[in-house]
Design a protein around this motif. Structure first.
Motif, PDB file in Angstrom:
ATOM      1  N   ASP A  60      -4.507 -12.032  15.028  1.00 13.79           N
ATOM      2  CA  ASP A  60      -3.890 -12.056  13.696  1.00 13.79           C
ATOM      3  C   ASP A  60      -4.835 -11.505  12.636  1.00 13.79           C
ATOM      4  O   ASP A  60      -4.407 -10.799  11.705  1.00 13.79           O
ATOM      5  CB  ASP A  60      -3.470 -13.472  13.329  1.00 13.79           C
ATOM      6  CG  ASP A  60      -2.246 -13.934  14.114  1.00 13.79           C
ATOM      7  OD1 ASP A  60      -1.639 -13.096  14.811  1.00 13.79           O
ATOM      8  OD2 ASP A  60      -1.899 -15.135  14.030  1.00 13.79           O
ATOM      9  N   ALA A  61      -6.116 -11.811  12.774  1.00  8.89           N
ATOM     10  CA  ALA A  61      -7.096 -11.304  11.807  1.00  8.89           C
ATOM     11  C   ALA A  61      -7.215  -9.794  11.881  1.00  8.89           C
ATOM     12  O   ALA A  61      -7.379  -9.115  10.855  1.00  8.89           O
ATOM     13  CB  ALA A  61      -8.459 -11.958  12.056  1.00  8.89           C
ATOM     14  N   LYS A  96      -4.224  -8.242  10.155  1.00 11.28           N
ATOM     15  CA  LYS A  96      -4.384  -8.341   8.700  1.00 11.28           C
ATOM     16  C   LYS A  96      -5.439  -7.371   8.188  1.00 11.28           C
ATOM     17  O   LYS A  96      -5.312  -6.810   7.099  1.00 11.28           O
ATOM     18  CB  LYS A  96      -4.769  -9.773   8.316  1.00 11.28           C
ATOM     19  CG  LYS A  96      -3.646 -10.777   8.496  1.00 11.28           C
ATOM     20  CD  LYS A  96      -4.102 -12.179   8.112  1.00 11.28           C
ATOM     21  CE  LYS A  96      -2.975 -13.196   8.300  1.00 11.28           C
ATOM     22  NZ  LYS A  96      -3.417 -14.568   7.965  1.00 11.28           N
ATOM     23  N   PRO A 113      -3.747  -3.224   8.699  1.00  8.17           N
ATOM     24  CA  PRO A 113      -2.279  -3.127   8.737  1.00  8.17           C
ATOM     25  C   PRO A 113      -1.779  -1.700   8.908  1.00  8.17           C
ATOM     26  O   PRO A 113      -0.687  -1.475   9.413  1.00  8.17           O
ATOM     27  CB  PRO A 113      -1.858  -3.704   7.377  1.00  8.17           C
ATOM     28  CG  PRO A 113      -3.053  -3.504   6.491  1.00  8.17           C
ATOM     29  CD  PRO A 113      -4.237  -3.703   7.400  1.00  8.17           C
ATOM     30  N   PRO A 147       3.443  -8.575   3.411  1.00  4.73           N
ATOM     31  CA  PRO A 147       3.198  -9.796   4.190  1.00  4.73           C
ATOM     32  C   PRO A 147       4.294 -10.058   5.217  1.00  4.73           C
ATOM     33  O   PRO A 147       4.016 -10.541   6.321  1.00  4.73           O
ATOM     34  CB  PRO A 147       3.169 -10.888   3.115  1.00  4.73           C
ATOM     35  CG  PRO A 147       2.722 -10.181   1.876  1.00  4.73           C
ATOM     36  CD  PRO A 147       3.344  -8.822   1.949  1.00  4.73           C
ATOM     37  N   LYS A 200       3.717  -7.777   8.207  1.00  8.25           N
ATOM     38  CA  LYS A 200       2.601  -8.278   9.013  1.00  8.25           C
ATOM     39  C   LYS A 200       3.050  -9.466   9.856  1.00  8.25           C
ATOM     40  O   LYS A 200       2.695  -9.581  11.033  1.00  8.25           O
ATOM     41  CB  LYS A 200       1.436  -8.679   8.110  1.00  8.25           C
ATOM     42  CG  LYS A 200       0.782  -7.522   7.378  1.00  8.25           C
ATOM     43  CD  LYS A 200      -0.303  -8.020   6.448  1.00  8.25           C
ATOM     44  CE  LYS A 200      -0.880  -6.885   5.597  1.00  8.25           C
ATOM     45  NZ  LYS A 200      -1.891  -7.367   4.631  1.00  8.25           N
ATOM     46  N   ALA A 201       3.837 -10.349   9.247  1.00 11.69           N
ATOM     47  CA  ALA A 201       4.329 -11.512   9.981  1.00 11.69           C
ATOM     48  C   ALA A 201       5.255 -11.078  11.114  1.00 11.69           C
ATOM     49  O   ALA A 201       5.252 -11.682  12.200  1.00 11.69           O
ATOM     50  CB  ALA A 201       5.065 -12.457   9.029  1.00 11.69           C
ATOM     51  N   GLN A 254       3.145  -9.756  14.025  1.00 13.54           N
ATOM     52  CA  GLN A 254       2.441 -10.878  14.639  1.00 13.54           C
ATOM     53  C   GLN A 254       3.388 -11.696  15.517  1.00 13.54           C
ATOM     54  O   GLN A 254       3.021 -12.135  16.614  1.00 13.54           O
ATOM     55  CB  GLN A 254       1.806 -11.755  13.553  1.00 13.54           C
ATOM     56  CG  GLN A 254       0.608 -11.089  12.879  1.00 13.54           C
ATOM     57  CD  GLN A 254       0.140 -11.830  11.642  1.00 13.54           C
ATOM     58  OE1 GLN A 254       0.869 -12.637  11.073  1.00 13.54           O
ATOM     59  NE2 GLN A 254      -1.080 -11.546  11.208  1.00 13.54           N
TER      60      GLN A 254
END
Length: 355
Positions: free
Chosen positions: A281-282, A285, A288, A296, A299-300, A303
């Motif tokens: 996840d890092a 972030k 991207p 956001p 990104k979600a 993930q």
């Protein structure tokens, strides 16, 4: 069964780390040790590698991991970032290329040089998607339609194999059953959304806006090439690492001439997949742009895709004989469907033991 050679580095590395770092250059032009045909050169502690842009590699650099491992080993990895890594390698501008395993027979044909696969990294994550308004359920329903992809080879080969196996249709450049359109991976999903293409062979991480908005919908329950392969063709359905979209490929003579450099490349990338497992996840972030995720919400979305649909990174970059045997079966399927000549031998594999 294809018996891969087990490779054990044996030479002492005499190049000091400071001396290796002094060799740093940029771009993909002529570099120390770069193969250009003929007899392999001594790499001299430098590995020239071409690959598509990769967030794990960026993470390794930003965290200082790459530099530390290079200094400890006295070996430097110089990378060229290109979506045409196939062409860069074939042109003799790199020692190692990250390519799909199913591209290797054609790569050997184009270069006229024997290659070997000595590491793995990413499974084939590509999906088949259509417009939200489409009634198509499978690739068989898309006969005569315009299908967009980012390469005439690469992921298109495997979807072509599936088209032949599932409905005896010809999906390839110059094939007669579909209209194949090649574009950048970043643009493919947008063409479907705008109605300029009926379907697409897509990388999910470059199709997030259209997938997350529902403008396009994946077929086959969002399953990737590798997941479909495991379900339909593999003797081990739980293993979803076949086929590989990114294996480490080099001229066989280069690997034999430079065993320590080859072993180090597999080792440093193995650390990379460990970092991915711990910091996925890092990494999304942090980079991207490598997932085409701007907001956001996007990104979600990626993930969640990685966590609940498919994570295409392998657990380890090291090969073993059981894995080689399973990957080799893919080439029998390619022969059966006419994507490889029946007399073409399976690719060569070199197993580098984990040290």
């Amino acid at each position: 069964m294809t018996t891969a050679r087990i490779f054990r580095p044996h030479r002492s590395r005499l190049v000091a780390a400071a001396g290796v770092i002094a060799l740093l250059v940029s771009g993909c032009g002529s570099r120390p040790g770069a193969a250009k045909g003929g007899e392999a050169k001594d790499a001299g502690g430098v590995v020239n590698m071409v690959m598509a842009p990769d967030p794990v590699w960026k993470w390794m650099e930003s965290q200082g991991i790459k530099q530390q491992m290079e200094e400890e080993a006295g070996i430097q990895v110089l990378t060229s970032s290109s979506w045409d890594e196939y062409g860069v390698y074939a042109g003799g501008h790199a020692d190692v290329v990250s390519a799909a395993s199913y591209e290797v027979p054609d790569l050997e044909k184009q270069t006229g040089e024997k290659t070997t696969i000595f590491g793995k990294f990413n499974s084939d994550r590509s999906i088949l998607a259509v417009s939200a308004k489409s009634n198509a359920q499978t690739i068989c329903d898309l006969k005569g339609k315009k299908i967009v992809t980012h390469s005439a080879v690469s992921i298109t080969i495997m979807w072509g194999v599936y088209a032949r196996k599932f409905c005896n249709l010809d999906l390839r450049a110059g094939g007669g059953d579909f209209e194949l359109v090649v574009t950048d991976p970043q643009n493919a999903a947008g063409l479907i959304e705008r109605g300029d293409a009926d379907a697409g062979l897509l990388l999910p991480d470059f199709s997030i806006p259209q997938l997350s908005s529902g403008a396009i919908k994946p077929l086959y329950d969002s399953k990737s090439v590798s997941q479909i392969y495991a379900e339909k063709f593999s003797s081990d359905p739980q293993n979803i690492t076949h086929p590989q979209n990114n294996v480490f490929v080099a001229r066989k003579a280069w690997v034999e001439k430079n065993p320590e450099e080859a072993a180090f490349l597999v080792k440093i990338w193995d650390r990379g997949v460990q970092e991915w497992a711990k910091n996925r996840d890092a990494i999304v972030k942090a980079y991207p742009e490598d997932f085409a995720a701007e907001t956001p919400e996007e990104k979600a979305f990626i993930q969640d895709w990685l966590a609940n649909k498919y994570d295409w990174f392998v657990d380890t970059t090291y090969l073993d004989q059981a894995w080689v045997d399973s990957e080799t079966k893919l080439f029998e399927l390619m022969k059966e469907t006419g994507f490889v000549d029946k007399n073409t031998p399976a690719p060569d594999f070199t197993i580098i033991p984990k040290s």
